[in-house]
Design a protein around this motif. Sequence first.
Motif, mmCIF file in Angstrom:
data_model
loop_
_atom_site.group_PDB
_atom_site.id
_atom_site.type_symbol
_atom_site.label_atom_id
_atom_site.label_comp_id
_atom_site.label_asym_id
_atom_site.label_seq_id
_atom_site.Cartn_x
_atom_site.Cartn_y
_atom_site.Cartn_z
ATOM 1 N N LYS A 87 3.536 0.537 0.314
ATOM 2 C CA LYS A 87 2.449 0.684 -0.665
ATOM 3 C C LYS A 87 2.294 -0.594 -1.477
ATOM 4 C CE LYS A 87 2.890 5.689 -1.013
ATOM 5 N NZ LYS A 87 3.300 6.819 -1.857
ATOM 6 N N SER A 88 3.404 -1.229 -1.787
ATOM 7 C CA SER A 88 3.369 -2.506 -2.493
ATOM 8 C C SER A 88 2.707 -3.580 -1.634
ATOM 9 C CB SER A 88 4.785 -2.930 -2.879
ATOM 10 O OG SER A 88 4.781 -4.200 -3.466
ATOM 11 N N GLU A 89 2.984 -3.571 -0.340
ATOM 12 C CA GLU A 89 2.358 -4.524 0.579
ATOM 13 C C GLU A 89 0.841 -4.357 0.579
ATOM 14 O OE1 GLU A 89 4.130 -4.159 4.467
ATOM 15 O OE2 GLU A 89 6.141 -4.468 3.660
ATOM 16 N N ILE A 90 0.377 -3.124 0.535
ATOM 17 C CA ILE A 90 -1.068 -2.868 0.492
ATOM 18 C C ILE A 90 -1.660 -3.489 -0.777
ATOM 19 C CG2 ILE A 90 -2.832 -1.070 0.198
ATOM 20 C CD1 ILE A 90 -1.113 0.705 2.066
ATOM 21 N N ARG A 91 -1.006 -3.266 -1.915
ATOM 22 C CA ARG A 91 -1.497 -3.853 -3.176
ATOM 23 C C ARG A 91 -1.506 -5.380 -3.093
ATOM 24 N NH1 ARG A 91 1.443 0.546 -5.055
ATOM 25 N NH2 ARG A 91 3.310 -0.682 -5.438
ATOM 26 N N GLN A 92 -0.500 -5.960 -2.460
ATOM 27 C CA GLN A 92 -0.428 -7.418 -2.330
ATOM 28 C C GLN A 92 -1.568 -7.953 -1.469
ATOM 29 O OE1 GLN A 92 3.498 -8.331 -0.867
ATOM 30 N NE2 GLN A 92 4.494 -7.633 -2.742
ATOM 31 N N ILE A 93 -1.928 -7.243 -0.424
ATOM 32 C CA ILE A 93 -3.034 -7.673 0.434
ATOM 33 C C ILE A 93 -4.332 -7.679 -0.366
ATOM 34 C CG2 ILE A 93 -4.421 -7.034 2.460
ATOM 35 C CD1 ILE A 93 -1.706 -5.988 3.690
ATOM 36 N N TYR A 94 -4.551 -6.662 -1.182
ATOM 37 C CA TYR A 94 -5.749 -6.634 -2.028
ATOM 38 C C TYR A 94 -5.714 -7.774 -3.053
ATOM 39 C CZ TYR A 94 -7.720 -2.364 -0.131
ATOM 40 O OH TYR A 94 -8.308 -1.445 0.705
ATOM 41 N N GLN A 95 -4.541 -8.087 -3.562
ATOM 42 C CA GLN A 95 -4.404 -9.192 -4.517
ATOM 43 C C GLN A 95 -4.711 -10.526 -3.837
ATOM 44 O OE1 GLN A 95 -3.971 -8.832 -7.903
ATOM 45 N NE2 GLN A 95 -4.609 -10.954 -7.797
ATOM 46 N N ILE A 96 -4.319 -10.686 -2.584
ATOM 47 C CA ILE A 96 -4.636 -11.904 -1.828
ATOM 48 C C ILE A 96 -6.151 -12.073 -1.738
ATOM 49 C CG2 ILE A 96 -4.593 -12.936 0.490
ATOM 50 C CD1 ILE A 96 -1.720 -11.739 0.752
#
Length: 80
Positions: A15-24
Amino acid sequence: RHRAATPPWLSRKQKSEIRQIYQIAITMTKTTGEQYVVDHIIPLRGESVCGLHVPWNLRVVTQVKNLRKSNQLVDTPKYT
């Protein structure tokens, strides 16, 4: 749609990885001035398949590329 396509078995790390992709995508938009979005490689509502909202099905692309792709299944790199 994202919520319905997010499997309950995702770990906190995923779930954190998903948030990081959106932040990218946000960072790339701010840095370049061009609009970047998160695309589902396998569309959530495709004609022949339906993908999941999981990190390995997400990639950052320009909004123009995403609009051209629409709900088609395309084999491309994760970040383009």
